[in-house]
Design a protein around this motif. Sequence first.
Motif, PDB file in Angstrom:
ATOM      1  N   LEU A  72       0.823  -1.210   0.000  1.00 16.89           N
ATOM      2  CA  LEU A  72       0.000   0.000   0.000  1.00 16.89           C
ATOM      3  C   LEU A  72       0.860   1.264   0.000  1.00 16.89           C
ATOM      4  N   PHE A  73       1.993   1.219   0.685  1.00 11.39           N
ATOM      5  CA  PHE A  73       2.881   2.373   0.684  1.00 11.39           C
ATOM      6  C   PHE A  73       3.399   2.652  -0.730  1.00 11.39           C
ATOM      7  N   GLY A  74       3.927   1.623  -1.362  1.00 16.70           N
ATOM      8  CA  GLY A  74       4.458   1.809  -2.705  1.00 16.70           C
ATOM      9  C   GLY A  74       3.389   2.147  -3.726  1.00 16.70           C
ATOM     10  N   GLY A  75       2.216   1.519  -3.599  1.00 15.82           N
ATOM     11  CA  GLY A  75       1.167   1.702  -4.589  1.00 15.82           C
ATOM     12  C   GLY A  75       0.538   3.080  -4.586  1.00 15.82           C
ATOM     13  N   PHE A  76       0.481   3.732  -3.442  1.00 14.09           N
ATOM     14  CA  PHE A  76      -0.266   4.985  -3.333  1.00 14.09           C
ATOM     15  C   PHE A  76       0.612   6.231  -3.262  1.00 14.09           C
ATOM     16  N   THR A 135      -3.944  -3.419  10.037  1.00  9.14           N
ATOM     17  CA  THR A 135      -3.451  -2.134  10.548  1.00  9.14           C
ATOM     18  C   THR A 135      -2.088  -1.786   9.963  1.00  9.14           C
ATOM     19  N   ARG A 136      -1.284  -2.797   9.672  1.00  5.06           N
ATOM     20  CA  ARG A 136      -0.008  -2.518   8.996  1.00  5.06           C
ATOM     21  C   ARG A 136      -0.255  -1.968   7.586  1.00  5.06           C
ATOM     22  N   GLY A 137      -1.260  -2.526   6.907  1.00  7.08           N
ATOM     23  CA  GLY A 137      -1.609  -1.992   5.593  1.00  7.08           C
ATOM     24  C   GLY A 137      -2.067  -0.552   5.676  1.00  7.08           C
ATOM     25  N   LEU A 138      -2.847  -0.227   6.715  1.00 10.28           N
ATOM     26  CA  LEU A 138      -3.315   1.151   6.894  1.00 10.28           C
ATOM     27  C   LEU A 138      -2.154   2.084   7.211  1.00 10.28           C
ATOM     28  N   ALA A 170      -1.344   5.349   4.868  1.00 17.65           N
ATOM     29  CA  ALA A 170      -1.174   6.702   5.413  1.00 17.65           C
ATOM     30  C   ALA A 170       0.213   7.238   5.092  1.00 17.65           C
ATOM     31  N   GLY A 171       1.218   6.384   5.203  1.00 20.89           N
ATOM     32  CA  GLY A 171       2.587   6.800   4.923  1.00 20.89           C
ATOM     33  C   GLY A 171       2.774   7.274   3.497  1.00 20.89           C
ATOM     34  N   ALA A 172       2.021   6.683   2.558  1.00 20.06           N
ATOM     35  CA  ALA A 172       2.139   7.062   1.151  1.00 20.06           C
ATOM     36  C   ALA A 172       1.674   8.485   0.900  1.00 20.06           C
TER      37      ALA A 172
END
Length: 515
Positions: free
Chosen positions: A86-90, A133-136, A140-142
């Motif tokens: 999710l970090f890399g994708g967004f 929650t790790r995905g969230l 958010a980090g992205a």
Amino acid sequence: MGLSEAGSVELSSVETQSPEPKAAGEPSGEFEWTRKHTITLTVLCLAAFLDAIDITVVNVALPAIKEGLGFSQSSLAWVVNAYLILFGGFLLLGGRVGDMIGRRRVFIWGVVAFTAASLGSGLAQSAGTLTVTRGLQGLAGAFVAPMTLAILNGVFPEGKPRDKAFGIWGGITGVAGAVGLILGGLLGGGPSWRWLFYINIPIGIFMVLAALRFIPNDRPERTTTRAFDVVGAVTGTGGISLLCYAIAQVDHHPWGSGRTVSLLIASALILGYFVVHEARIASQPLVPLSLFANRSVLGANVVSALCGCAMFATFYLATLYQQQVLHFSALKTGLGFIPLTVLLLCAAPVGPKLVTKFGMRPVIAAGAVVSAAGLALFARISADGGLLMDIILPSVVLSIGFGILFIPMTMAALNGVPEERSGVASAMVNMTRFVGGSVGLAVISTIATMRTNHLLDESHPALESLNSGLQIGFAVAAGLMVVTAVAALALFREDGRVPAAGASESLPEAVAVGK
């Protein structure tokens, strides 16, 4: 992890009762560094640090997390992968949203979401909850990560103020991966793995309060918010996320498997359409491809991807070597990264000074060559090695090289980029480093595993087989840094200067030119 925000005045001016900073184009001699600038830089550095550190902080603590929440061996990797995908994708979407609705706004809400997700991770009572929650956290980090660089670029004018700010930001960001491993060892092998997430909460609260008070409100022009590239956002985010997912699952579905090949083909098709859409169809593209007409932006992103390939794999291989070959504990493994961390911090401020004197091209190339030498030393590790010669000595050389090139590479990514596109330009260099790192880690770890398995099949001792696989992995990483040096020499102009990215107005020609 990444977060972002925005608001109401121009980023290039800071609201303060002290003398206000000058706009980015004004001479640095008229700029007065105030307490407000120091706090703003502190907040941006903390945010970038948390974004980067959460990628590695759980690695050393994975055994404790597995035991605490009952993860299966096959599902344990998703404690890391959920964040990474999710970090890399967004990242691209996060950068563009900041450009459109305001960077401070996106930054603050991103930090709030990241802090809440960190609390959820710390309180998790099941494997599924922690994975979500790790995905969230990654999502958010992205949105936060691109904003840190974009806000910094707007607040500090070109010349010595920006060089100093980038030096501090880059040094802290550059060591985050190593610090994550150290904290993972200290907390995972000490109080509890849950504190890996709880520690983010007071820091997040501080960042939100400080951002509201000190980070300038930026109000994008209305024309930038009228059209949003929905198709570009869906295809860009979807294609990159699918690529990250395909890479993340190669441990269980090898590169040649039908599943992985299908995912990679699907990702390539989606990203291929994304490029066509951005170039020919979108009226307000998510990523204006004209940015890559700027040799500085192009060179920075190519170098970023190659560096990511080598450095992500290096942390992984060094951790395996210490724990599985030298049989270090989680705590001792973490402490083994301290020399690398300290020297990266010391070397980072040197890069901008060297760029001012010699230009972008030779500094980045030289840093890559020194980094390659450090990785070549790592490739000489032995099964009966020790901390000094096999960990500390290579770390010293590697940290000097990478510390010198990291900040110039990051500065180049924003050089000559119009203010209204600085968020997406920041997102691009973050994304290329991250996706490059994911690809490099997967490919190099596969090569190392293949070498180890080949020797085991020939009845070599297990420890020597594992060590030989790690040697090959480090050697490949060293080769990638040599390629990085060649790319820097080929892509950056000889004098370190670059033209502005398709802009008609006069923009700074190069970071290499000190005012």
